[in-house]
Design an enzyme around this catalytic site. Structure first.
Site, PDB file in Angstrom:
ATOM      1  N   SER A  39      -6.630  70.957 -14.615  1.00 56.66           N
ATOM      2  CA  SER A  39      -7.113  69.583 -14.488  1.00 56.66           C
ATOM      3  C   SER A  39      -8.215  69.438 -13.450  1.00 56.66           C
ATOM      4  O   SER A  39      -9.078  68.552 -13.571  1.00 56.66           O
ATOM      5  CB  SER A  39      -5.950  68.649 -14.134  1.00 56.66           C
ATOM      6  OG  SER A  39      -5.299  69.077 -12.942  1.00 56.66           O
ATOM      7  N   HIS A 244      -5.850  63.953  -7.593  1.00 50.99           N
ATOM      8  CA  HIS A 244      -7.016  64.652  -8.121  1.00 50.99           C
ATOM      9  C   HIS A 244      -8.259  64.069  -7.442  1.00 50.99           C
ATOM     10  O   HIS A 244      -8.211  62.961  -6.905  1.00 50.99           O
ATOM     11  CB  HIS A 244      -7.115  64.493  -9.645  1.00 50.99           C
ATOM     12  CG  HIS A 244      -6.118  65.312 -10.386  1.00 50.99           C
ATOM     13  ND1 HIS A 244      -4.810  64.900 -10.556  1.00 50.99           N
ATOM     14  CD2 HIS A 244      -6.222  66.525 -10.981  1.00 50.99           C
ATOM     15  CE1 HIS A 244      -4.146  65.825 -11.236  1.00 50.99           C
ATOM     16  NE2 HIS A 244      -4.981  66.823 -11.501  1.00 50.99           N
TER      17      HIS A 244
END
Length: 267
Positions: A39, A244
């Site tokens: 990711s 993230h």
């Protein structure tokens, strides 16, 4: 000189290259590259995502896309996929992007193999004992499990793209403990998690070195930009893409990668 003769001389001069003027060149060839990984490689956190990526959450703001055009780079295949591990990267077909003509590979992998998110969750919402236990478990996996998994993957990448230069990116520290507690994580627990990220990066860098790959460390670029900093480059716990990078974070990744590959070495 007659008008006809003068016209002939002028025409000959226009058709004759000037002495000492070198012909134009196209410059060095472009470097075609592929983006593989998890990711952090696919760009989770900066939607919209490509609807054709079938749940891989590939974003045009991923660092591997942002470097397209820099340092004479040209993006070929963008196959990084959210949730990828060293084994699912292979099973999911990412290696099919590589071949004998691949010049450069950008790779982000390893965090999902050790259950990194479980440790973060335990420290944010669990007891001190749960945080310590989860952190110790992750450290154990980094020391005993991850090196072999990375070695296996790297050997497959080398076999699939024997002429390619491979650049492996590390992971950012998630917290800035100097700004105090974040949810249930004390500054001390945040520091433990940051040290876990450092251990992860050390293992990833060591595996890269064993296979002749380059490692890009982004830790310094994220200093003072943890999730609890005034200007965070990491998304918060309640964001759908928690922990993230933000767009600024991916731009920092892109800058680090560009600096690493700028000399133009492909092998």
């Amino acid at each position: 000189m007659s008008i006809r003769l003068r016209a002939t001389v002028v025409a000959l001069l226009l058709l004759t290259p000037l002495a000492g003027v070198a012909p134009a060149t196209a410059g060095p060839p472009r470097t075609n590259y592929d983006v593989l990984g998890d990711s952090y490689g696919s760009g989770v956190g900066v939607p919209p995502y490509d609807p054709a990526s079938l749940g891989c959450a590939r974003s045009q703001s991923a660092y591997g896309v942002l470097v397209d055009g820099r340092a004479r780079l040209r993006l070929d295949d963008f196959v990084a996929c959210a949730g990828a591990t060293t084994t699912s990267l292979v099973a999911g077909g990412q290696l099919a992007a590589l071949d004998a003509d691949t010049d450069l590979v950008l790779l982000s992998i390893g965090g999902n193999d050790i259950g990194w998110s479980q440790a973060v969750t335990a420290c944010l919402g669990g007891t001190d004992a749960q945080c310590a236990g989860a952190s110790a478990l992750v450290r154990g996996r980094i020391a005993t499990v991850l090196p072999g998994l990375l070695d296996t993957l790297h050997a497959k990448i080398t076999a699939a793209a024997p002429q390619a230069r491979v650049v492996v990116t590390g992971y950012a520290r998630l917290f800035s403990p100097e700004y105090g507690a974040y949810l249930g994580a004390s500054p001390a627990e945040q520091q433990v998690l940051n040290e876990g990220a450092d251990l992860l990066n050390e293992a990833v860098a060591a595996a890269a070195a064993r296979h002749g790959f380059d490692f890009v460390d982004v830790t310094g670029r994220f200093v003072d930009h943890g999730v609890n900093a005034p200007e965070p480059w990491v998304l918060g716990a309640f964001d759908p893409a928690a922990f993230h990078p933000t767009l600024a974070g991916y731009e920092a990744y892109a800058a680090a990668v560009t600096a690493a590959i700028k000399p133009g070495r492909n092998s």
